[in-house]
Design an enzyme around this catalytic site. Structure first.
Site, short mmCIF file in Angstrom:
data_model
loop_
_atom_site.label_atom_id
_atom_site.label_comp_id
_atom_site.label_asym_id
_atom_site.label_seq_id
_atom_site.Cartn_x
_atom_site.Cartn_y
_atom_site.Cartn_z
N ALA A 12 0.83 -1.20 0.00
CA ALA A 12 0.00 0.00 0.00
C ALA A 12 0.86 1.26 0.00
CB ALA A 12 -0.95 -0.02 1.20
N GLY A 13 2.01 1.19 -0.65
CA GLY A 13 2.80 2.40 -0.90
C GLY A 13 2.26 3.09 -2.14
N GLY A 14 3.04 3.99 -2.69
CA GLY A 14 2.57 4.76 -3.84
C GLY A 14 2.20 3.88 -5.02
N ALA A 15 2.99 2.87 -5.30
CA ALA A 15 2.73 2.02 -6.47
C ALA A 15 1.43 1.25 -6.27
CB ALA A 15 3.90 1.07 -6.70
N GLY A 16 1.29 0.62 -5.11
CA GLY A 16 0.10 -0.19 -4.86
C GLY A 16 -1.17 0.64 -4.86
N PHE A 117 17.09 19.23 -9.46
CA PHE A 117 17.44 17.98 -8.80
C PHE A 117 18.57 17.34 -9.59
CE2 PHE A 117 16.09 14.76 -5.77
CZ PHE A 117 15.42 15.54 -4.87
N ASP A 218 10.32 -8.51 0.74
CA ASP A 218 9.52 -9.74 0.85
C ASP A 218 8.99 -10.21 -0.51
OD1 ASP A 218 9.88 -8.57 3.30
OD2 ASP A 218 7.84 -8.89 4.02
N GLN A 237 21.54 1.51 -5.51
CA GLN A 237 22.02 2.88 -5.36
C GLN A 237 22.36 3.25 -3.92
OE1 GLN A 237 19.28 6.51 -5.81
NE2 GLN A 237 20.62 6.63 -7.58
N HIS A 239 22.92 6.50 -1.76
CA HIS A 239 22.67 7.94 -1.81
C HIS A 239 23.79 8.64 -1.03
CE1 HIS A 239 20.74 11.78 -1.20
NE2 HIS A 239 19.74 11.43 -1.97
N LEU A 249 18.04 9.62 5.47
CA LEU A 249 18.31 10.38 4.26
C LEU A 249 18.14 11.87 4.46
CD1 LEU A 249 18.83 9.57 1.22
CD2 LEU A 249 16.61 10.60 0.89
N GLU A 252 18.26 15.22 -1.49
CA GLU A 252 19.07 15.88 -2.49
C GLU A 252 18.55 17.30 -2.75
OE1 GLU A 252 20.09 13.11 -5.60
OE2 GLU A 252 19.51 14.63 -7.04
N ARG A 283 23.81 10.50 -8.26
CA ARG A 283 24.13 9.99 -6.93
C ARG A 283 25.27 8.99 -6.90
NH1 ARG A 283 17.86 9.16 -5.23
NH2 ARG A 283 17.50 11.39 -4.97
N HIS A 349 20.16 2.91 -0.51
CA HIS A 349 18.96 3.70 -0.72
C HIS A 349 17.93 3.06 -1.65
CE1 HIS A 349 16.56 7.26 -0.85
NE2 HIS A 349 16.77 7.47 -2.13
N GLU A 380 9.20 -0.04 -6.45
CA GLU A 380 10.61 -0.36 -6.23
C GLU A 380 10.89 -1.86 -6.33
OE1 GLU A 380 12.51 1.75 -3.03
OE2 GLU A 380 14.29 0.49 -3.16
N ARG A 391 19.47 5.28 -10.64
CA ARG A 391 18.23 6.06 -10.74
C ARG A 391 18.48 7.53 -10.45
NH1 ARG A 391 14.75 8.11 -7.03
NH2 ARG A 391 15.37 6.84 -5.25
N LEU A 397 9.51 8.21 -7.60
CA LEU A 397 8.11 8.60 -7.42
C LEU A 397 7.41 8.62 -8.78
CD1 LEU A 397 8.40 11.31 -4.61
CD2 LEU A 397 7.73 8.92 -4.39
C1 LIG Z 1 14.24 8.38 2.74
C2 LIG Z 1 13.85 8.22 1.31
C3 LIG Z 1 13.62 9.33 0.52
C4 LIG Z 1 13.25 9.20 -0.81
N1 LIG Z 1 13.04 10.32 -1.58
C5 LIG Z 1 12.63 10.17 -2.86
C6 LIG Z 1 12.33 11.32 -3.67
O1 LIG Z 1 12.42 12.47 -3.22
N2 LIG Z 1 11.93 11.13 -4.94
C7 LIG Z 1 11.80 9.89 -5.47
O2 LIG Z 1 11.43 9.78 -6.61
N3 LIG Z 1 12.06 8.79 -4.72
C8 LIG Z 1 12.47 8.90 -3.44
N4 LIG Z 1 12.74 7.78 -2.69
C9 LIG Z 1 12.44 6.45 -3.24
C10 LIG Z 1 10.96 6.16 -3.18
O3 LIG Z 1 10.38 6.79 -2.07
C11 LIG Z 1 10.64 4.69 -3.08
O4 LIG Z 1 11.38 3.98 -4.01
C12 LIG Z 1 9.17 4.45 -3.37
O5 LIG Z 1 8.39 5.25 -2.53
C13 LIG Z 1 8.77 3.01 -3.22
O6 LIG Z 1 7.37 2.91 -3.32
P1 LIG Z 1 6.64 1.53 -3.41
O7 LIG Z 1 5.20 1.81 -3.55
O8 LIG Z 1 7.30 0.70 -4.44
O9 LIG Z 1 6.96 0.82 -2.01
P2 LIG Z 1 6.71 1.25 -0.48
O10 LIG Z 1 6.19 2.61 -0.34
O11 LIG Z 1 7.95 0.88 0.25
O12 LIG Z 1 5.55 0.28 -0.03
C14 LIG Z 1 5.73 -1.09 0.15
C15 LIG Z 1 4.43 -1.66 0.63
O13 LIG Z 1 4.51 -3.07 0.60
C16 LIG Z 1 4.00 -3.61 1.78
N5 LIG Z 1 4.64 -4.91 2.01
C17 LIG Z 1 5.96 -5.19 1.96
N6 LIG Z 1 6.17 -6.49 2.25
C18 LIG Z 1 4.95 -7.03 2.48
C19 LIG Z 1 4.49 -8.33 2.85
N7 LIG Z 1 5.33 -9.35 3.06
N8 LIG Z 1 3.16 -8.51 3.01
C20 LIG Z 1 2.28 -7.49 2.84
N9 LIG Z 1 2.68 -6.24 2.50
C21 LIG Z 1 3.98 -6.02 2.32
C22 LIG Z 1 4.29 -2.57 2.83
O14 LIG Z 1 3.39 -2.69 3.90
C23 LIG Z 1 4.06 -1.29 2.05
O15 LIG Z 1 2.70 -0.94 2.08
C24 LIG Z 1 13.12 7.90 -1.36
C25 LIG Z 1 13.33 6.78 -0.56
C26 LIG Z 1 13.72 6.93 0.75
C27 LIG Z 1 14.02 5.71 1.56
#
Ligand SMILES: Cc1cc2nc3c(=O)[nH]c(=O)nc-3n(C[C@H](O)[C@H](O)[C@H](O)COP(=O)(O)OP(=O)(O)OC[C@H]3O[C@@H](n4cnc5c(N)ncnc54)[C@H](O)[C@@H]3O)c2cc1C
Ligand code: SF4
Ligand code: FES
Lengths: 576, 232
Positions: A12-16, A117, A218, A237, A239, A249, A252, A283, A349, A380, A391, A397
């Site tokens: 449930a991050g941005g992608a989901g 950036f 996972d 990567q 950072h 972090l 940048e 980076r 990172h 990711e 990257r 994002l």
């Molecule tokens: C500190 C920091 C700053 C950043 N700044 C930037 C930026 O400014 N610009 C940019 O473009 N990118 C940035 N990034 C990178 C970017 O934020 C991430 O790569 C991106 O948000 C990942 O999103 P996601 O939806 O793939 O995963 P996530 O947001 O990590 O979500 C993963 C989801 O999967 C779920 N999950 C994981 N394992 C399981 C499991 N076994 N069972 C059930 N659920 C599970 C978690 O609960 C969570 O909801 C940054 C990263 C970090 C760490």
């Protein structure tokens, strides 16, 4: 317990959430989102800097320029057709987020504000350009909150604090999941026509990292164990600006606003390495510059860190444009960034590699692009590949939003046509055995000890600079740790909210992913982007301008290759 | 430094009532309280149960009562608490296990205030415009990470668990003051209702508890003023 949905999103991050939104907007599709964390705890919320899109709100800019920067930034290992789609759709995706209510910072005319950036330039590398759309230094937080809010509005069904244990593939079709309800330890089976993994990264394989404790890869590891190859795992990567020792972090955006890196002599050392882009060089390069300064004895007081200097920016810029950064530095270091220098070091990172997919998020089973029906990945955990060997800032994002959106749309169409595939008779056997073995073993190895050794080893030997020797040695250690892990025991015997059990399973994922990272790194005998080999310091396009695929086979890991899509820009030396 | 840490334990499926475990650990003064919990869990007692993720105060997982005050364990340093520490779960929600409380009712309250942008006008091709001043009107409340530290520090909430509580109202404010939002009366009905903002007694506990520095009590006052103004 058994559940049945048309489409299931894991993560449930941005992608989901972006995918879930597309599914929710299509009438008649039953969708569930499963997440081990409450949605707003996902690590997308930690992203600070911004999301890149060529809106051209402050100066001339075009998606084509963005594509070029992405390709060059990725040291030409980017699939250019995919990058082109991403950079074009970034624009409409950012507007979509704004329409969902995302509180972007604004220009005086009321448009979305944009800033510079690292690696983002005008006119194919001429000079920095303002492309990063931002909401103060909380862009990821705002994306996560906004998408979750809209999912509430559309009454998306969430299973929060449900942890994925296994993926069910039957008759060559992905058709279900085995999931543990963290609260009561009950194991559930989810049956679906289409499943999306959006489970995020795995920075916790290293000791110093910007990643959350829950970023343990996972989904990537579970897919790998179920026979899906992983693409470009060696490309990880670091950072440049992590808080010294903690790895937290510092965006940048700080350098985008004019922050400067200085060595022990107070020198702005990037002048020597990247005379055009200076502190805003990509980076991977800046991390190596820091490594080099430290190696040559110019770290602060001869130690292993350098300084980030914001003192010339003035209180106004620091407090208003970088409020979260200022807060971190004050809380964790007791340093006032307006007046004092900030100690920083490179921090693990971002995973450029992951589960291979096409541009619609469909998971590929091999290097000839065979699709596994019903299985999708985005964010990711996936590798499209739009980041190549490195990257650019703000492009993750973009990736999660654009490819989360595309995957969601594709799934919505797919589930309307596809039938349910019957589940095998006892699809949860293996997961149940895994869990009950852990709950019953009386005495054995400690998972936290194994994890600590792994993280130190990966930091020492598989980070900014690598060589045959460090990699072979790390490989040996990981194999030993895997053997110890087979005998791991835990103290907590409860099924009710057993977080020790789940942390232990996560250590297993990190071990398997580390093994695949090392295998990829050994095979790539060149230096490219985030992968730097001391023993092969040059990029080698003749032999290595190709993606690596690592397979998990009964006889150990196997490496295969896939050509890179080079449809727009011929590879050149990367200079900034 | 040597720290003596007392932690309130409870597993409702096993224990008749809560009890305290006492741990002695050596920590660096600059370690976070979360590092201390991890040290205990990883080296001494794997059964200790708490939530955590980001470890730097942005995900909202680990709000708990540390020496009587609601704090994020990852955002306070050991030296700021001292050598004797008592850690308990947040008050007002059922304990699931040890420091983990049931967050479902918290999120239900959040959902009740319609915490999303409502605007059914056809969207333009590009962004909806908003001036920097309009954007500034709700900046403070965009920072909320839904950690529940404010709501579980609120005496009116303790005495009346149906009160929507400060966190939900912070998120209502986020949209009420967003120039793009059109929910108007719809949302106002919820927050001016029996369990809404008028239950606030300006105790200021919420402001003190908020790890994001949101001026929670002021926010509530702004909401009240807006309701009165719109009614007039
Ligand atoms: C500190 C920091 C700053 C950043 N700044 C930037 C930026 O400014 N610009 C940019 O473009 N990118 C940035 N990034 C990178 C970017 O934020 C991430 O790569 C991106 O948000 C990942 O999103 P996601 O939806 O793939 O995963 P996530 O947001 O990590 O979500 C993963 C989801 O999967 C779920 N999950 C994981 N394992 C399981 C499991 N076994 N069972 C059930 N659920 C599970 C978690 O609960 C969570 O909801 C940054 C990263 C970090 C760490
Ligand atoms: S207002 Fe502050 S204390 Fe309350 S939930 Fe939001 S972040 Fe937490
Ligand atoms: S662990 Fe994320 S706020 Fe503390």
């Amino acid at each position: 317990m058994y559940h049945r949905f048309d489409a299931i999103v894991v993560g449930a991050g941005g992608a989901g959430l972006m995918a879930a939104m597309q599914l929710a907007r299509t009438p008649g599709i039953r969708t569930a989102v499963i997440s081990k964390l409450y949605p707003t705890r996902s690590h997308t919320g930690a992203a600070q800097g911004g999301i890149g899109a060529a809106l051209g709100n402050l100066e001339e800019d075009y998606p084509e320029w963005h594509t070029f920067d992405t390709v060059k930034g990725g040291d030409y290992l980017v699939d250019q057709d995919a990058a082109d789609i991403m950079c074009h759709e970034a624009v409409e995706s950012v507007y979509e987020l704004e329409h969902y209510g995302l509180p972007f910072s604004r220009t005086p005319e009321g448009k979305i504000d944009q800033r510079r950036f690292g690696g983002h330039t005008r006119n194919f590398g001429e000079a920095p350009v303002r492309r990063s759309c931002f909401a103060a230094d909380r862009t990821g937080h705002m994306i996560l909150q906004t998408l979750y809010q809209q999912c509430i509005k559309r009454e998306v069904e969430f299973y929060s604090e449900f942890q994925l244990l296994d993926l069910i593939i039957s008759e060559g079709v992905c058709c279900g999941l085995v999931v543990l309800n963290i609260k009561d330890g009950e194991i559930h089976i989810f049956h679906a026509k289409a499943i999306l993994f959006a489970t995020g990264g795995f920075g916790r394989a290293w000791k110093i990292t910007s990643n959350a404790l829950s970023n343990t890869g996972d989904g990537v590891a579970i897919a790998f164990r179920r026979g899906i190859p992983l693409e470009d795992m060696e490309l990880y990567q670091f950072h440049p600006t992590g808080v010294y020792k903690l790895g937290i972090l510092l965006t940048e955006g700080a350098r985008g606003e004019g922050g400067i890196l200085r060595n022990n002599d107070g020198e702005r050392f990037t002048e020597r390495y990247a005379p055009t882009l200076l502190d805003l060089a990509p980076r991977d390069m800046v991390s190596r510059f820091i490594y080099q300064e430290v190696k040559e004895g110019r770290g602060i007081n001869g130690s292993d860190f350098v300084h980030l200097d914001l003192t010339h920016l003035g209180a106004d810029v620091v407090e208003n444009k970088l409020p979260d950064l200022a807060d971190f530095v004050r809380v964790y270091l007791g340093v006032d960034p307006v007046r004092e220098l900030i100690p920083i070091q490179p921090t693990a990172h971002y995973a450029m590699g992951g589960i291979p997919t096409d541009v619609d998020g469909r998971v590929l089973m091999d290097e000839s692009n065979t699709v596994l029906p019903g299985f999708y990945a985005a964010g990711e955990c996936a590798c499209v590949s739009v980041h190549g060997a490195n990257r650019l800032g703000t492009n993750s994002l973009v990736d999660i939003v654009v490819f989360g959106r595309r995957a969601g749309k594709h799934m919505a169409a797919y589930v309307q046509e596809a039938p349910f595939t019957e589940l095998p008779r006892t699809p949860d056997d293996e997961a149940r055995q895994q869990v009950s073995a852990l709950l019953s073993r009386e005495r054995g190895e400690s998972a936290p000890e194994i994890r600590e050794t792994l993280q130190e080893e990966m930091m020492d030997k598989v980070s900014v600079v690598r060589s045959e020797q460090t990699l072979q040695s790390a490989r040996k250690t990981v194999h030993e740790l895997q053997a110890r892990f087979a005998q791991v025991a835990i103290q907590d015997r409860q099924t009710w909210y057993n977080s020790e059990l789940l942390e232990t399973l996560e250590v297993g994922y990190l071990l398997d992913l580390s093994e695949s990272i090392i295998a990829g790194a050994l095979a790539r005998q060149e230096s490219r982007g985030g992968h730097y080999r001391e023993d092969y310091p040059e990029r080698d396009d003749t032999n290595f301008l190709r993606h690596s695929f690592v397979y998990n086979t009964p006889d150990g890991l196997r490496i295969a290759h896939k050509p890179v899509n080079i449809s727009k820009f011929e590879p050149k030396e990367r200079k900034y | 430094m040597q720290v003596q840490c007392k932690i309130r334990r409870y597993n409702p499926t096993q224990d008749k009532k809560p009890y305290f475990s006492v741990y002695e650990v050596r920590m660096e003064p600059t370690d976070r309280v979360l590092d201390l919990l991890n040290e205990i869990k990883w080296k001494l007692d794997g059964t200790l149960t708490y939530r955590r993720s980001c470890a730097h105060g942005v995900c909202g997982s680990d709000a708990m009562r540390i020496n009587g005050r609601n704090r994020l364990a990852c955002k306070v340093l050991v030296r700021d608490i001292g050598q004797k520490m008592t850690i308990e779960p947040m008050m007002g929600f059922a304990v699931l296990r040890d420091l983990v409380v049931d967050m479902e009712p918290f999120f239900e309250k959040y959902k009740a205030v319609k915490p999303y942008l409502v605007n059914d006008d056809p969207a333009p091709v590009t962004e909806r415009l908003q001036t920097p001043e309009e954007r500034a009107a709700y900046d403070d409340t965009t920072k909320c990470i839904l950690c529940a530290a404010c709501t579980t520090a609120c005496p009116p909430f303790w005495s009346n668990p149906d009160f929507v509580g400060p966190a939900a109202l912070v998120n209502a404010h986020r949209f009420i003051f967003d120039s793009r939002d059109k929910a108007g009366a719809e949302r106002a009905d919820v927050i001016s209702g029996r369990e809404g903002v008028w239950r606030c007694r300006t105790v200021f506990n919420c402001t003190d508890a908020c790890p994001r520095g949101i001026q929670v009590t002021n926010v509530m006052e702004e909401v009240k003023r807006k309701l009165l103004y719109d009614r007039a």
